[in-house]
Scaffold this active site. Structure first.
Site, mmCIF file in Angstrom:
data_model
loop_
_atom_site.group_PDB
_atom_site.id
_atom_site.type_symbol
_atom_site.label_atom_id
_atom_site.label_comp_id
_atom_site.label_asym_id
_atom_site.label_seq_id
_atom_site.Cartn_x
_atom_site.Cartn_y
_atom_site.Cartn_z
ATOM 1 N N ASP A 14 0.866 -1.168 0.000
ATOM 2 C CA ASP A 14 0.000 0.000 0.000
ATOM 3 C C ASP A 14 0.916 1.236 0.000
ATOM 4 O O ASP A 14 2.087 1.151 0.387
ATOM 5 C CB ASP A 14 -0.868 -0.061 1.269
ATOM 6 C CG ASP A 14 -1.687 1.194 1.482
ATOM 7 O OD1 ASP A 14 -2.174 1.757 0.491
ATOM 8 O OD2 ASP A 14 -1.844 1.587 2.659
ATOM 9 N N GLU A 16 -0.158 4.997 0.923
ATOM 10 C CA GLU A 16 -0.369 5.949 2.017
ATOM 11 C C GLU A 16 -0.444 5.238 3.367
ATOM 12 O O GLU A 16 -1.175 4.266 3.522
ATOM 13 C CB GLU A 16 -1.659 6.729 1.777
ATOM 14 C CG GLU A 16 -1.575 7.641 0.570
ATOM 15 C CD GLU A 16 -2.933 8.177 0.197
ATOM 16 O OE1 GLU A 16 -3.407 9.087 0.882
ATOM 17 O OE2 GLU A 16 -3.526 7.679 -0.762
ATOM 18 N N GLU A 22 -0.574 10.115 4.722
ATOM 19 C CA GLU A 22 -1.896 10.199 4.099
ATOM 20 C C GLU A 22 -1.982 11.508 3.324
ATOM 21 O O GLU A 22 -1.858 12.596 3.901
ATOM 22 C CB GLU A 22 -2.993 10.164 5.170
ATOM 23 C CG GLU A 22 -3.135 8.831 5.883
ATOM 24 C CD GLU A 22 -3.731 7.731 5.008
ATOM 25 O OE1 GLU A 22 -4.386 8.051 3.990
ATOM 26 O OE2 GLU A 22 -3.541 6.554 5.349
ATOM 27 N N ARG A 53 -15.297 14.224 -0.556
ATOM 28 C CA ARG A 53 -14.094 15.029 -0.796
ATOM 29 C C ARG A 53 -14.283 15.974 -1.981
ATOM 30 O O ARG A 53 -13.912 17.148 -1.906
ATOM 31 C CB ARG A 53 -12.915 14.096 -1.095
ATOM 32 C CG ARG A 53 -12.353 13.413 0.128
ATOM 33 C CD ARG A 53 -11.448 12.276 -0.279
ATOM 34 N NE ARG A 53 -10.737 11.701 0.853
ATOM 35 C CZ ARG A 53 -10.067 10.556 0.797
ATOM 36 N NH1 ARG A 53 -10.019 9.868 -0.333
ATOM 37 N NH2 ARG A 53 -9.435 10.098 1.854
ATOM 38 N N ASP A 98 -5.111 3.151 -3.829
ATOM 39 C CA ASP A 98 -6.389 3.727 -4.251
ATOM 40 C C ASP A 98 -6.238 5.204 -4.590
ATOM 41 O O ASP A 98 -7.220 5.880 -4.864
ATOM 42 C CB ASP A 98 -7.438 3.580 -3.137
ATOM 43 C CG ASP A 98 -7.936 2.154 -3.029
ATOM 44 O OD1 ASP A 98 -7.848 1.413 -4.031
ATOM 45 O OD2 ASP A 98 -8.412 1.774 -1.944
ATOM 46 N N LYS A 140 -6.976 -3.381 -5.764
ATOM 47 C CA LYS A 140 -5.837 -3.996 -5.049
ATOM 48 C C LYS A 140 -6.003 -5.509 -4.964
ATOM 49 O O LYS A 140 -5.072 -6.259 -5.228
ATOM 50 C CB LYS A 140 -5.760 -3.436 -3.612
ATOM 51 C CG LYS A 140 -5.422 -1.964 -3.528
ATOM 52 C CD LYS A 140 -5.272 -1.587 -2.057
ATOM 53 C CE LYS A 140 -5.074 -0.099 -1.893
ATOM 54 N NZ LYS A 140 -4.263 0.215 -0.722
ATOM 55 N N ASP A 159 -2.148 -0.751 5.696
ATOM 56 C CA ASP A 159 -2.433 -0.226 7.042
ATOM 57 C C ASP A 159 -3.905 -0.014 7.328
ATOM 58 O O ASP A 159 -4.272 0.313 8.454
ATOM 59 C CB ASP A 159 -1.706 1.110 7.237
ATOM 60 C CG ASP A 159 -2.335 2.227 6.424
ATOM 61 O OD1 ASP A 159 -2.649 1.986 5.242
ATOM 62 O OD2 ASP A 159 -2.531 3.330 6.963
ATOM 63 N N ASN A 162 -9.035 -0.218 3.357
ATOM 64 C CA ASN A 162 -9.000 -0.452 1.913
ATOM 65 C C ASN A 162 -7.912 -1.453 1.502
ATOM 66 O O ASN A 162 -7.758 -1.756 0.329
ATOM 67 C CB ASN A 162 -8.844 0.865 1.140
ATOM 68 C CG ASN A 162 -7.522 1.555 1.394
ATOM 69 O OD1 ASN A 162 -6.917 1.402 2.465
ATOM 70 N ND2 ASN A 162 -7.053 2.326 0.432
#
Ligand SMILES: [Mg+2]
Length: 203
Positions: A14, A16, A22, A53, A98, A140, A159, A162
């Site tokens: 992954d 972030e 992040e 967002r 992502d 993923k 982490d 997702n």
């Protein structure tokens, strides 16, 4: 040394929270918009999160170029570059994220351009974020399954929420600095907190 004879391991990481901070939290801090602090750690439904967002950015009149400027000022997490370089000297590595190419490239440069599978953003004529294009749903997880189909043994580290499907699909799933909530919800995954521990698990 490969752990299983005859099968080649590949590592899916992954981005972030594992290699870089992040991105949205950094944007929230720079723009001082609290609502942008929410991540998949807080809102497990990615589409709900992204729609929110996009509308928050428009409300505050923040264009993609502003976000890109913030990201250009970001750095990988301390120790991430050295960890990734070491891992890439021993294993094939693919970063599965992502996030979006429009966001990630300045950080990829700082990480020495590892392979990155992620998504694409679209802006409107004024430069506001208008749409996001996921290459596919659960990208993923599907990448991990595809790598297994072409003969790799897949180890995956992440982490957050997702990453869970990716970790489940992998031959070995590892959590890196996860929130307490995720550790208790998914006790089947081993937990690592430092790059040294993660490297030891992966090679
Ligand atoms: Mg993450």
């Amino acid at each position: 040394m490969q752990k299983m004879s005859g099968q080649i391991s590949i590592c899916c990481l992954d981005l972030e929270g594992v290699l870089v901070p992040e991105i949205w939290i950094s944007v929230a801090e720079k723009t001082r918009i609290k609502e942008l602090r929410l991540t998949t750690r807080d809102v497990p439904d990615y589409h709900v999160l992204m729609r929110r967002r996009i509308s928050v950015l428009r409300e505050h009149r923040i264009k993609l170029a502003v976000i890109q400027k913030v990201i250009t000022g970001m750095k990988p997490l301390p120790g991430a570059s050295a960890f990734l370089n070491k891992l890439r000297s021993l294993r094939q590595v693919i970063v599965l994220s992502d996030t979006y190419y429009e966001f990630a490239m300045p950080l990829m440069k700082k990480l020495g351009w590892p392979s990155l599978f992620c998504n694409r953003l679209e802006t409107d004529r004024e430069g506001y974020l208008a749409r996001y294009h996921l290459r596919q749903e659960n990208g993923k997880e599907k990448a991990v399954k595809a790598l297994k189909r072409i003969g790799f043994r897949v180890q995956a580290a992440g982490d957050s929420y997702n990453d869970i499907e990716m970790l489940k699909a992998a031959d070995e799933g590892i959590l890196f600095r996860p929130p307490v909530r995720i550790v208790s919800e998914f006790p089947q995954f081993s937990v690592t907190r430092t790059y040294k521990e993660l490297l030891k698990k992966l090679v």
